[in-house]
Design a protein around this motif. Structure first.
Motif, PDB file in Angstrom:
ATOM      1  N   PHE A   3       0.823  -1.203   0.000  1.00  0.00           N
ATOM      2  CA  PHE A   3       0.000   0.000   0.000  1.00  0.00           C
ATOM      3  C   PHE A   3       0.860   1.257   0.000  1.00  0.00           C
ATOM      4  CE2 PHE A   3      -3.038  -2.982   2.028  1.00  0.00           C
ATOM      5  CZ  PHE A   3      -4.050  -2.855   1.106  1.00  0.00           C
ATOM      6  N   LYS A   4       0.377   2.264  -0.682  1.00  0.00           N
ATOM      7  CA  LYS A   4       1.053   3.552  -0.738  1.00  0.00           C
ATOM      8  C   LYS A   4       0.448   4.495   0.295  1.00  0.00           C
ATOM      9  CE  LYS A   4       2.080   3.217  -5.640  1.00  0.00           C
ATOM     10  NZ  LYS A   4       1.887   3.828  -6.955  1.00  0.00           N
ATOM     11  N   GLU A   5       1.184   5.547   0.609  1.00  0.00           N
ATOM     12  CA  GLU A   5       0.696   6.562   1.533  1.00  0.00           C
ATOM     13  C   GLU A   5      -0.652   7.085   1.031  1.00  0.00           C
ATOM     14  OE1 GLU A   5       2.062  10.896   3.198  1.00  0.00           O
ATOM     15  OE2 GLU A   5       3.619   9.464   2.651  1.00  0.00           O
ATOM     16  N   GLY A   6      -1.608   7.200   1.936  1.00  0.00           N
ATOM     17  CA  GLY A   6      -2.931   7.684   1.577  1.00  0.00           C
ATOM     18  C   GLY A   6      -3.917   6.578   1.237  1.00  0.00           C
ATOM     19  N   GLU A   7      -3.437   5.335   1.127  1.00  0.00           N
ATOM     20  CA  GLU A   7      -4.326   4.215   0.835  1.00  0.00           C
ATOM     21  C   GLU A   7      -4.747   3.470   2.094  1.00  0.00           C
ATOM     22  OE1 GLU A   7      -2.969   3.041  -3.693  1.00  0.00           O
ATOM     23  OE2 GLU A   7      -2.065   1.912  -2.039  1.00  0.00           O
ATOM     24  N   PHE A   8      -4.143   3.788   3.219  1.00  0.00           N
ATOM     25  CA  PHE A   8      -4.502   3.149   4.487  1.00  0.00           C
ATOM     26  C   PHE A   8      -4.142   4.073   5.642  1.00  0.00           C
ATOM     27  CE2 PHE A   8      -0.049   2.354   4.069  1.00  0.00           C
ATOM     28  CZ  PHE A   8       0.444   2.244   5.359  1.00  0.00           C
ATOM     29  N   ARG A   9      -4.781   3.844   6.777  1.00  0.00           N
ATOM     30  CA  ARG A   9      -4.423   4.550   8.001  1.00  0.00           C
ATOM     31  C   ARG A   9      -5.075   3.841   9.180  1.00  0.00           C
ATOM     32  NH1 ARG A   9      -7.479   8.407  10.782  1.00  0.00           N
ATOM     33  NH2 ARG A   9      -9.573   8.732  10.005  1.00  0.00           N
ATOM     34  N   LYS A  10      -4.605   4.156  10.354  1.00  0.00           N
ATOM     35  CA  LYS A  10      -5.162   3.586  11.563  1.00  0.00           C
ATOM     36  C   LYS A  10      -6.032   4.627  12.238  1.00  0.00           C
ATOM     37  CE  LYS A  10      -3.943   0.482  15.248  1.00  0.00           C
ATOM     38  NZ  LYS A  10      -2.887  -0.224  15.940  1.00  0.00           N
ATOM     39  N   SER A  11      -7.235   4.227  12.633  1.00  0.00           N
ATOM     40  CA  SER A  11      -8.164   5.089  13.354  1.00  0.00           C
ATOM     41  C   SER A  11      -8.467   4.413  14.683  1.00  0.00           C
ATOM     42  CB  SER A  11      -9.452   5.276  12.544  1.00  0.00           C
ATOM     43  OG  SER A  11     -10.375   6.070  13.268  1.00  0.00           O
ATOM     44  N   GLY A  12      -7.839   4.910  15.743  1.00  0.00           N
ATOM     45  CA  GLY A  12      -7.965   4.234  17.033  1.00  0.00           C
ATOM     46  C   GLY A  12      -7.273   2.883  16.936  1.00  0.00           C
ATOM     47  N   LYS A  13      -8.030   1.816  17.145  1.00  0.00           N
ATOM     48  CA  LYS A  13      -7.474   0.464  17.052  1.00  0.00           C
ATOM     49  C   LYS A  13      -7.813  -0.215  15.732  1.00  0.00           C
ATOM     50  CE  LYS A  13      -7.569  -0.343  22.011  1.00  0.00           C
ATOM     51  NZ  LYS A  13      -8.022  -1.219  23.086  1.00  0.00           N
TER      52      LYS A  13
END
Length: 65
Positions: free
Chosen positions: A35-45
């Protein structure tokens, strides 16, 4: 991009038939050309991933029922 273009790893795993562990390894940078930057992230857990990222890596399978 709409809200339907972002999903949890559980939803992405079910739609594309990819294990949650495989996605998790990818998020942590343990997969080459992942995955590239901006295609995933963590929100809380919870890890979130975009449809664009899933389609780029795993093909256009994630049809919403």
């Amino acid at each position: 991009m709409t809200i339907d273009d972002v999903m949890s790893t559980v939803e992405a795993s079910e739609r594309w038939g990819v294990s949650i562990n495989a996605l998790s390894q990818n998020f942590r940078g343990r997969v080459k050309n992942g995955f590239k930057e901006g295609e995933f992230r963590k929100s809380g857990k919870v890890w979130l991933v975009t449809r664009q990222g899933m389609e780029r890596l795993y093909g256009k399978k994630g049809i919403v029922n």
